[in-house]
Design an enzyme around this catalytic site. Structure first.
Site, mmCIF file in Angstrom:
data_model
loop_
_atom_site.group_PDB
_atom_site.id
_atom_site.type_symbol
_atom_site.label_atom_id
_atom_site.label_comp_id
_atom_site.label_asym_id
_atom_site.label_seq_id
_atom_site.Cartn_x
_atom_site.Cartn_y
_atom_site.Cartn_z
ATOM 1 N N HIS A 1 -3.347 -11.901 -4.026
ATOM 2 C CA HIS A 1 -4.909 -10.822 -5.053
ATOM 3 C C HIS A 1 -4.554 -11.985 -5.995
ATOM 4 C CE1 HIS A 1 -5.695 -7.133 -3.171
ATOM 5 N NE2 HIS A 1 -4.152 -6.955 -2.679
ATOM 6 N N ALA B 1 3.533 -8.172 -2.084
ATOM 7 C CA ALA B 1 3.870 -9.693 -2.061
ATOM 8 C C ALA B 1 4.929 -10.446 -3.074
ATOM 9 C CB ALA B 1 2.694 -10.434 -2.173
ATOM 10 N N GLN C 1 1.434 -8.943 -10.676
ATOM 11 C CA GLN C 1 1.976 -8.907 -9.367
ATOM 12 C C GLN C 1 3.870 -8.313 -9.388
ATOM 13 O OE1 GLN C 1 0.025 -8.588 -6.718
ATOM 14 N NE2 GLN C 1 2.409 -8.455 -5.034
ATOM 15 N N SER D 1 0.644 -13.643 -3.168
ATOM 16 C CA SER D 1 -0.117 -12.740 -3.358
ATOM 17 C C SER D 1 -1.730 -13.036 -3.035
ATOM 18 C CB SER D 1 -0.015 -11.815 -4.758
ATOM 19 O OG SER D 1 -0.771 -10.623 -4.437
ATOM 20 N N TRP E 1 -7.584 -1.959 4.334
ATOM 21 C CA TRP E 1 -8.271 -1.887 3.487
ATOM 22 C C TRP E 1 -8.498 -3.489 2.777
ATOM 23 C CZ3 TRP E 1 -3.564 0.439 4.443
ATOM 24 C CH2 TRP E 1 -2.015 -0.381 3.318
ATOM 25 N N HIS E 2 -7.244 -3.759 3.657
ATOM 26 C CA HIS E 2 -7.236 -5.982 2.361
ATOM 27 C C HIS E 2 -8.008 -6.724 2.998
ATOM 28 C CE1 HIS E 2 -4.990 -8.571 0.451
ATOM 29 N NE2 HIS E 2 -4.957 -9.606 1.435
ATOM 30 N N ASP F 1 -9.121 -4.658 -2.104
ATOM 31 C CA ASP F 1 -8.693 -3.741 -1.442
ATOM 32 C C ASP F 1 -9.776 -3.031 -1.833
ATOM 33 O OD1 ASP F 1 -5.799 -5.287 -0.843
ATOM 34 O OD2 ASP F 1 -4.825 -3.953 -2.642
ATOM 35 N N GLU G 1 -3.134 -3.288 7.330
ATOM 36 C CA GLU G 1 -3.781 -3.379 5.967
ATOM 37 C C GLU G 1 -4.992 -3.203 5.970
ATOM 38 O OE1 GLU G 1 -2.624 -5.185 2.747
ATOM 39 O OE2 GLU G 1 -0.127 -5.104 2.331
HETATM 40 ZN ZN LIG Z 1 -4.631 -6.314 -0.875
#
Ligand SMILES: [Zn+2]
Length: 396
Positions: free
Chosen positions: A311, A304, A283, A309, A363-364, A318, A361
């Site tokens: 993630h 981020a 990240q 993040s 997609w997230h 995503d 977002e």
């Molecule tokens: Zn994401």
């Protein structure tokens, strides 16, 4: 003359004598025909019953095969039916003969209305026997139709009992928030909770009820993690330790994403993981690259900082194409509409940049488990920040 022939005792006798020679053959033929008919009847009966092939099965090998395969098909059908019954029983097994509602928690803002529709009444009770009561009318009131109105911020319970059988009871958790964003999810289309409205809510709530299994992800032990209840919060205010590295997606998150993808595939849609787990170091690389390209203030709107993040939690995915192109694909609306059924939420909804700290977002998605995802969904897809009253801002 006719009378003569008919009354002549010799003539019939003569004819009988002649036919007796072939009579045995004819009788044998007739017996054969009868036997065949009986056999056919037995076969037909055996097939109809499809249970024992003791008689029909012995006739010819062909018949045996047919009977057996029929039996197999029946058995398969029976086991399919049994499975279906078990599933639907499990979905509503908490009180199979009592009230059944389309939801057991209602989220409303102050001054707004919500409702839980009754899908099943106890035996002998009808709509006319509904008795609604709020545990705390200073937080939420409920009218005789079951319309719940938020009065002030807080939590209370609304109970539904039957006038005919007061032992029958259903409880709804009511959460009233003072937030300004509105939700249409819990609002009835009209003030009349008739069966038309019920049909609608049946349609949307049945399938997810069978999926109400996606468990909350297990809590991470150790310091440096911010939890609200069972929900791990990672945003611009709350970071994670740099050392936290699960090495990949959370197993439950991954399992339920696969179920989501399978369901989408049935509708001809394709859901792939473009980006799942990202380590702190990775990240850092991504973020620093964006800072070099766009400057840190712009990079902060879509990427981020390391440690901030989602993630890194292993609970964020995503989907397909993490770019503005995703919104115009058919996967985007399906994901927004159905992800909660599999325990996911759209983490950065449209128009919430000031609250989440990130632009839209679609997609997230973030795995939170079915119960939490349903709460977010039922509240009109508010953000985790709004739900828990949190900020998302880097310390300046
Ligand atoms: Zn994401």
């Amino acid at each position: 003359m006719g009378n003569y022939y008919n009354s002549d005792p010799n003539r019939p006798r003569r004819r009988k004598k002649v036919s007796k020679e072939t009579l045995r053959k004819r009788q044998l033929a007739a017996l054969c025909v009868i036997a065949l008919i009986v056999l056919l009847l037995v076969i037909v009966l055996a097939k109809a019953c499809s249970k024992d092939s003791s008689k029909g099965g012995n006739t010819t090998p062909t018949e045996t095969t047919t009977t057996t395969s029929d039996t197999t098909t029946t058995t398969m059908l029976q086991s399919t039916t049994t499975t279906t019954t078990t599933t639907s029983m499990a979905a509503g097994s908490n009180n199979p003969n009592g009230f059944k509602l389309d939801k057991y928690s209602v989220y409303v803002n102050v001054g707004e209305q919500g409702i839980a529709y009754v899908q099943q009444y106890p035996d002998g009770s009808t709509e006319a026997d509904e008795v609604w009561k709020s545990s705390d009318p200073s937080i939420a009131t409920v009218d005789t139709w079951g319309h719940i109105t938020g009065v002030s911020g807080g939590e209370c319970y609304v109970t539904l009992t039957s006038r005919k059988d007061p032992t029958q009871e259903a409880t709804i958790k009511v959460v009233v928030t003072g937030a300004s964003n509105t939700s249409n999810t819990d609002k009835p289309d009209s003030a009349d909770p008739d069966s038309g409205s019920n049909t609608d809510s049946n349609k949307t709530s049945q399938e997810p009820q069978q999926l109400a299994e996606a468990p909350a992800p297990s809590k991470i032990q150790g310091d440096g993690f911010h939890y609200e209840g069972d929900v791990l919060i990672v945003n611009k205010t709350y970071s994670m330790p740099a050392s936290y590295n699960p090495g990949g997606l959370d197993a439950t998150c991954y399992e339920w994403f696969n179920k989501l993808a399978q369901a989408a595939a049935k509708e001809g849609l394709s859901m792939n993981i473009a980006s799942g787990f990202r380590s702190y170091d990775y990240q850092a690389t991504i973020y620093n690259n964006y800072c070099s390209a766009y400057g840190s203030s712009t990079a902060d709107t879509f990427s981020a900082r390391p440690g901030n993040s989602e993630h890194q939690t292993g609970l964020a995915i995503d989907v397909n194409d993490p770019s503005d192109n995703f919104a115009s694909t058919p996967e985007a609306p399906w994901l927004a509409e159905h992800c909660w059924e599999y325990g996911f939420i759209i983490r950065y909804p449209q128009g919430k940049q000031d609250i989440t700290g990130y632009k839209y977002e679609p997609w997230h998605i973030r795995y939170v488990g079915y119960d939490m995802a349903k709460k977010i969904h039922d509240s009109g897809n508010i953000t985790l920040e709004e739900y828990f009253g949190l900020s998302s801002q880097y310390p300046s």
